[in-house]
Design a protein around this motif. Sequence first.
Motif, PDB file in Angstrom:
ATOM      1  N   ALA A  70       0.942  -1.411   0.330  1.00 58.83           N
ATOM      2  CA  ALA A  70       0.569   0.027  -0.163  1.00 58.83           C
ATOM      3  C   ALA A  70       0.368   1.615   0.606  1.00 58.83           C
ATOM      4  O   ALA A  70       1.343   1.685   0.980  1.00 58.83           O
ATOM      5  CB  ALA A  70      -0.602  -0.089   1.240  1.00 58.83           C
ATOM      6  N   ARG A  71       0.642   2.377  -0.836  1.00 63.49           N
ATOM      7  CA  ARG A  71       1.271   2.966  -0.360  1.00 63.49           C
ATOM      8  C   ARG A  71       0.511   4.443   0.299  1.00 63.49           C
ATOM      9  O   ARG A  71       1.627   5.118   1.151  1.00 63.49           O
ATOM     10  CB  ARG A  71       1.491   4.472  -2.073  1.00 63.49           C
ATOM     11  N   LYS A  72      -0.918   3.921   0.880  1.00 63.35           N
ATOM     12  CA  LYS A  72      -1.264   4.464   2.431  1.00 63.35           C
ATOM     13  C   LYS A  72      -1.856   3.767   2.888  1.00 63.35           C
ATOM     14  O   LYS A  72      -2.931   2.623   2.048  1.00 63.35           O
ATOM     15  CB  LYS A  72      -1.985   6.083   1.310  1.00 63.35           C
ATOM     16  N   ASP A  73      -2.681   3.906   3.902  1.00 66.02           N
ATOM     17  CA  ASP A  73      -3.531   3.505   4.259  1.00 66.02           C
ATOM     18  C   ASP A  73      -5.412   3.444   3.319  1.00 66.02           C
ATOM     19  O   ASP A  73      -5.438   4.191   2.677  1.00 66.02           O
ATOM     20  CB  ASP A  73      -4.572   4.201   5.808  1.00 66.02           C
ATOM     21  N   ILE A  74      -5.629   2.171   3.164  1.00 64.59           N
ATOM     22  CA  ILE A  74      -6.613   1.120   2.596  1.00 64.59           C
ATOM     23  C   ILE A  74      -7.592   1.168   3.552  1.00 64.59           C
ATOM     24  O   ILE A  74      -7.391   0.048   3.725  1.00 64.59           O
ATOM     25  CB  ILE A  74      -5.452   0.352   1.182  1.00 64.59           C
ATOM     26  N   GLU A  75      -8.517   1.865   3.028  1.00 63.76           N
ATOM     27  CA  GLU A  75     -10.254   1.291   4.189  1.00 63.76           C
ATOM     28  C   GLU A  75     -10.433   0.166   3.444  1.00 63.76           C
ATOM     29  O   GLU A  75     -10.498   0.199   2.119  1.00 63.76           O
ATOM     30  CB  GLU A  75     -11.110   2.496   3.889  1.00 63.76           C
ATOM     31  N   GLY A  76     -10.602  -0.641   4.337  1.00 62.47           N
ATOM     32  CA  GLY A  76     -11.348  -2.071   3.869  1.00 62.47           C
ATOM     33  C   GLY A  76     -12.207  -1.685   3.079  1.00 62.47           C
ATOM     34  O   GLY A  76     -13.443  -1.139   3.262  1.00 62.47           O
ATOM     35  N   GLY A  77     -12.398  -3.128   2.520  1.00 59.50           N
ATOM     36  CA  GLY A  77     -13.521  -3.198   0.224  1.00 59.50           C
ATOM     37  C   GLY A  77     -13.019  -2.407   0.013  1.00 59.50           C
ATOM     38  O   GLY A  77     -13.840  -1.765  -1.437  1.00 59.50           O
ATOM     39  N   SER A  78     -12.053  -1.288  -0.325  1.00 59.99           N
ATOM     40  CA  SER A  78     -11.531  -0.657  -1.415  1.00 59.99           C
ATOM     41  C   SER A  78     -11.190  -1.200  -2.658  1.00 59.99           C
ATOM     42  O   SER A  78     -10.647  -1.640  -1.658  1.00 59.99           O
ATOM     43  CB  SER A  78     -10.715   1.210  -0.242  1.00 59.99           C
ATOM     44  N   GLU A  79     -10.977  -0.426  -3.603  1.00 54.89           N
ATOM     45  CA  GLU A  79     -10.585  -0.998  -4.831  1.00 54.89           C
ATOM     46  C   GLU A  79      -8.727  -0.663  -4.802  1.00 54.89           C
ATOM     47  O   GLU A  79      -8.489   0.912  -4.745  1.00 54.89           O
ATOM     48  CB  GLU A  79     -11.167  -0.033  -6.355  1.00 54.89           C
ATOM     49  N   LEU A  80      -8.315  -1.744  -5.212  1.00 52.32           N
ATOM     50  CA  LEU A  80      -6.921  -1.510  -4.778  1.00 52.32           C
ATOM     51  C   LEU A  80      -6.832  -0.914  -7.013  1.00 52.32           C
ATOM     52  O   LEU A  80      -7.778  -1.268  -7.706  1.00 52.32           O
ATOM     53  CB  LEU A  80      -6.286  -2.552  -5.164  1.00 52.32           C
ATOM     54  N   PHE A  81      -5.494   0.157  -6.809  1.00 53.54           N
ATOM     55  CA  PHE A  81      -5.714   0.195  -7.877  1.00 53.54           C
ATOM     56  C   PHE A  81      -4.001   0.856  -8.281  1.00 53.54           C
ATOM     57  O   PHE A  81      -3.231   1.309  -7.609  1.00 53.54           O
ATOM     58  CB  PHE A  81      -5.842   2.533  -8.520  1.00 53.54           C
ATOM     59  N   ASN A  82      -3.237   0.525  -9.788  1.00 57.04           N
ATOM     60  CA  ASN A  82      -2.428   0.274 -10.231  1.00 57.04           C
ATOM     61  C   ASN A  82      -2.012   1.365 -10.868  1.00 57.04           C
ATOM     62  O   ASN A  82      -3.416   2.088 -11.539  1.00 57.04           O
ATOM     63  CB  ASN A  82      -2.289  -1.059 -10.610  1.00 57.04           C
ATOM     64  N   GLN A  83      -0.761   1.742 -11.158  1.00 59.71           N
ATOM     65  CA  GLN A  83      -0.947   2.707 -12.623  1.00 59.71           C
ATOM     66  C   GLN A  83       0.244   2.088 -13.479  1.00 59.71           C
ATOM     67  O   GLN A  83       1.386   1.949 -13.411  1.00 59.71           O
ATOM     68  CB  GLN A  83       0.500   3.797 -11.601  1.00 59.71           C
ATOM     69  N   TYR A  84      -0.134   1.647 -14.819  1.00 57.30           N
ATOM     70  CA  TYR A  84       0.739   0.774 -15.835  1.00 57.30           C
ATOM     71  C   TYR A  84       1.459   2.081 -16.447  1.00 57.30           C
ATOM     72  O   TYR A  84       1.085   2.975 -15.824  1.00 57.30           O
ATOM     73  CB  TYR A  84      -0.312   0.818 -16.992  1.00 57.30           C
ATOM     74  N   ARG A  85       2.349   1.301 -17.290  1.00 57.48           N
ATOM     75  CA  ARG A  85       2.844   2.491 -17.836  1.00 57.48           C
ATOM     76  C   ARG A  85       2.650   3.212 -18.498  1.00 57.48           C
ATOM     77  O   ARG A  85       1.902   3.921 -18.792  1.00 57.48           O
ATOM     78  CB  ARG A  85       4.413   1.181 -18.606  1.00 57.48           C
TER      79      ARG A  85
END
Length: 85
Positions: A70-85
């Motif tokens: 995690a880059r920061k605190d993520i609330e339970g049930g939140s979607e995970l976001f990635n960064q494509y190139r």
Amino acid sequence: PPPKVDGMVDGVAEAVKGAFVSILTRSFEGQTAGMDEKEELQPLLDMLQHSEYPNIRHGVNSEGVVEVRARKDIEGGSELFNQYR
């Protein structure tokens, strides 16, 4: 014996183009211990949604295992976001 094929098989050009696009959009630069950076495909990471402001980061550890953090605190049930190139 396999059948003899003369010329281009129908659909091959589109299949190759699709495979190339998949590799370009689903790979990331990784570095395995003692090796130069290289492009890698990582199943599941490509299923995350893209964001200009991702909430996770990933990399390859010294054992060659992909770690997602995690880059920061993520609330339970939140979607995970990635960064494509």
